[in-house]
Design a protein around this motif. Structure first.
Motif, PDB file in Angstrom:
ATOM      1  N   GLU A 115       8.278 -59.585  19.165  1.00  0.00           N
ATOM      2  CA  GLU A 115       9.160 -58.953  19.636  1.00  0.00           C
ATOM      3  C   GLU A 115       9.576 -59.464  20.644  1.00  0.00           C
ATOM      4  OE1 GLU A 115       9.727 -54.374  21.658  1.00  0.00           O
ATOM      5  OE2 GLU A 115       7.838 -56.574  23.226  1.00  0.00           O
ATOM      6  N   TYR A 187       7.087 -55.638  31.995  1.00  0.00           N
ATOM      7  CA  TYR A 187       7.747 -55.421  30.344  1.00  0.00           C
ATOM      8  C   TYR A 187       8.330 -54.533  30.867  1.00  0.00           C
ATOM      9  CZ  TYR A 187       7.035 -54.301  25.567  1.00  0.00           C
ATOM     10  OH  TYR A 187       6.685 -53.669  24.367  1.00  0.00           O
ATOM     11  N   SER A 191      11.901 -54.710  28.585  1.00  0.00           N
ATOM     12  CA  SER A 191      12.308 -54.240  27.772  1.00  0.00           C
ATOM     13  C   SER A 191      13.975 -53.091  27.569  1.00  0.00           C
ATOM     14  CB  SER A 191      10.870 -53.121  26.891  1.00  0.00           C
ATOM     15  OG  SER A 191      10.049 -53.572  26.761  1.00  0.00           O
TER      16      SER A 191
END
Length: 647
Positions: A115, A187, A191
């Motif tokens: 990812e 994070y 995202s």
């Protein structure tokens, strides 16, 4: 040589073998300690393909090697080498490193690494509105509804209008974030940004900083990494007579006239940190610099050595020179780096949570529902100022979480909270939020701690590898102490051994020679002629190796008759030889001297003598171990093994 053999054997021991488990049967007993046939077969099967001596593949012969191995370990323990501080430190370091591989969910890790790489392929340009976390506001629905109101303005009227309406720099921040990529934001924020389409605004979400909405303006392919040098003139100069724009243009003219960029940077650049290196900056990606003007100008340069015209940023005037541009590395090249980043990043929490979720299905876990209520008054008065107010009847041994038979108590949780105390001393939050977050993390840590403490019992592969490494370290320490050091440092014993066995260490007939090698017989003939004329190697190379052609190579030294560099029919006579064809090349030998067969001196044969002396010491030492420790073999089990292996 002996050390090399042992290290190779240790590597074999550490190799993991997934042989099917068999019913435990005692094959032999050493000083009262039983050794199973399963353990013996594991090592036998691991070594089978690596053993070059076919006789050692016979079970009886390999059993003798195995017994020697076990006797050495017994002796190491008798000497207390397993208590040595250096040994224990090295073993614990290895165990700690090995354990990491069994405490994470590899599937989740791999998914997060992939990812991150996919995200690195693109740069996001975004702005956001952040309502900073307010400990006095318990009702998060109020904050959520505010952000829904802000979201409509940010989406319909844009960033500038939203900033004018809502930004106060204290409780609400409205910021243009420019371009960024993976690992540049926390994070959760990253995202949300990557999952929001360009032109859209996300729904409200939370990070450790507070509550956000993010507007994504652009998603473009990554421009990779640029390395540039620059000359910068600050807008404010100590010399008031300097016109900065005129000065930068004068420097640009000098560059156009061919003057060296690095020399002008060292002389004139106001960026002192880069000036000493000719203006060179560290490599950067989009979003890493605080000036998009500078970044865009740098990435717009195409070829190495290209320069911008003078350009102005909020820091000053610049001339930028491209050193190199590099695209993103391939996934395989960058994977190890990404794995390390993922495990350092907030993503590591996801890895831990996945592992805990998996383990929770296997373990019996009981949580104390009273823990939060018990610790709230303990933390309320002094936690944020660095203190704890323990009640007089504080109960340290009460369980917080029980994993199988292991209990993690109030005392354990208290120590856990103390390690986190400093990070909360400057934060505006509440004890309730601290307990909610930290108790959850303590639950996870406790489950992982139980897993770590019981890995040897839970995972046979881990137990085998750990035991083999432990035994290997002991064996290495023992051999160094009892054999290698004794053989290399016992000069008298070494000399006596050499004197008794000097006939084993012989030189064959040999020559001192210079070998001229060429792929062409005509060239070899030219070399032969030039050597006979008295030309030196350097003269010959100058004459024959021209026009970037390597026509001849010289090798000098002492060579025995059996040396593969020499033709088998070479005549050992001093002087210049005939031309010999050998190893698909043509050679001429200028033989300086012929040395007849003779006994090597101890100095000349030392490597072989030390190796042989080590073998002799080990042979006598192993005999003494057989005398010291009682060994008995279960012949019935051995016979069954032979039958199973068709021996």
């Amino acid at each position: 040589m002996m050390r090399t053999k042992l290290l190779a054997f240790l590597l074999v021991l550490i190799t993991v073998n997934f042989a099917s488990a068999q019913k435990q049967k005692n094959l032999l007993t050493i000083e009262g300690e039983s050794v199973s046939s399963e353990e013996f077969l594991k090592l036998y099967n691991k070594n089978l393909d690596l053993v070059k001596d076919e006789s050692q593949k016979q079970l009886d012969n390999y059993l003798e090697l195995f017994i020697d191995y076990k006797l050495k370990l017994k002796e190491a323990q008798r000497l207390g080498l397993d208590k040595d501080a250096n040994y224990k430190r090295e073993f614990e370091n290895y165990k700690k490193q090995l354990t990491k591989n069994y405490l994470s969910d590899n599937k989740v890790t791999d998914e997060l690494v992939l990812e991150a790489y996919d995200r690195m392929k693109y740069d996001i340009r975004a702005s956001h509105i952040l309502i900073l976390d307010n400990p006095e506001v318990e009702d998060t629905l109020i904050t959520y509804n505010k952000l829904l109101e802000y979201r409509k303005v940010l989406k319909d009227e844009g960033y500038e209008v939203a900033k004018g309406k809502y930004h106060n720099g204290k409780t609400v921040l409205v910021e243009d974030l420019g371009y960024f990529s993976a690992f540049k934001m926390v994070y959760d924020f990253e995202s949300m940004a990557y999952n929001t389409k360009p032109g859209e605004v996300s729904m409200p979400f939370r990070t450790d900083f507070g509550y956000h909405i993010v507007r994504v303006d652009e998603k473009r392919p990554s421009r990779g990494t640029a390395t540039v040098a620059h000359i910068m003139l600050a807008l404010k100069q100590k010399d008031s007579t300097v016109n900065v724009e005129e000065r930068i243009n004068d420097i640009y003219k000098k560059l156009q006239q061919g003057e060296a960029f690095d020399a002008l940077a060292k002389q004139f650049s106001d960026d002192k940190s880069s000036a000493r290196n000719g203006g060179k900056l560290r490599p950067f990606k989009s979003g890493q610099l605080s000036s998009t003007v500078f970044e865009d100008a740098a990435f717009n340069l195409e070829n190495k050595g290209d320069m911008t015209q003078p350009l102005k940023t909020k820091y000053g005037w610049h001339i930028i020179k491209l050193i190199k541009k590099e695209p993103i590395n391939s996934f395989e090249d960058i994977k190890p780096t990404l794995e390390a980043q993922v495990k350092r990043d907030a993503r590591s929490k996801l890895i831990n949570s996945a592992m805990v979720k998996k383990l929770s299905k296997r373990y019996s876990i009981t949580k104390n529902p009273e823990t939060k209520a018990y610790f709230r008054p303990i933390l309320e008065e002094g936690y944020f100022s660095g203190k704890f107010n323990l009640p007089k009847d504080y109960k340290g041994n009460v369980s917080v979480i029980k994993v199988n038979d292991s209990v993690y108590t109030n005392d354990d949780f208290l120590q856990f909270l103390k390690t986190k105390q400093r990070q909360y001393m400057r934060q505006k939050t509440t004890i309730k939020k601290v307990l909610d977050k930290e108790l959850h993390l303590f639950y996870e840590q406790s489950v992982l701690k139980f897993r770590e403490d019981n890995l040897v019992n839970e995972n046979q592969e881990f137990a085998d590898v750990l035991k083999e490494y432990k035994d290997g370290l002991l064996l290495f320490a023992l051999m160094e102490k009892e054999i290698w050091n004794k053989a290399s440092k016992d000069s008298t014993g070494l000399k006596n051994y050499y004197d008794s066995n000097a006939s084993k260490y012989q030189w064959e007939d040999r020559i001192e020679t210079t070998i001229a090698t060429s792929s062409s017989k005509e060239m070899a003939s030219s070399v032969q002629k030039l050597i006979k004329e008295g030309k030196s190697q350097e003269d010959i190379k100058t004459i024959l190796n021209k026009d970037n052609q390597q026509n001849v190579i010289f090798t000098s030294g002492s060579f025995e008759k059996s040396n593969p560099k020499l033709p088998t029919d070479l005549v050992f006579i001093e002087g210049v030889s005939e031309i010999y064809e050998h190893n698909d090349n043509f050679h001429v030998f200028n033989i300086i001297s012929v040395l007849p067969a003779s006994t090597k001196t101890l100095k000349e044969a030392r490597g072989s003598v030390v190796n042989d002396y080590q073998n002799e010491i080990e042979k006598q030492w192993l005999k003494s171990l057989r005398d010291r420790f009682k060994v008995s073999v279960n012949t019935k089990v051995l016979k069954q093994l032979k039958s199973k292996l068709n021996q």
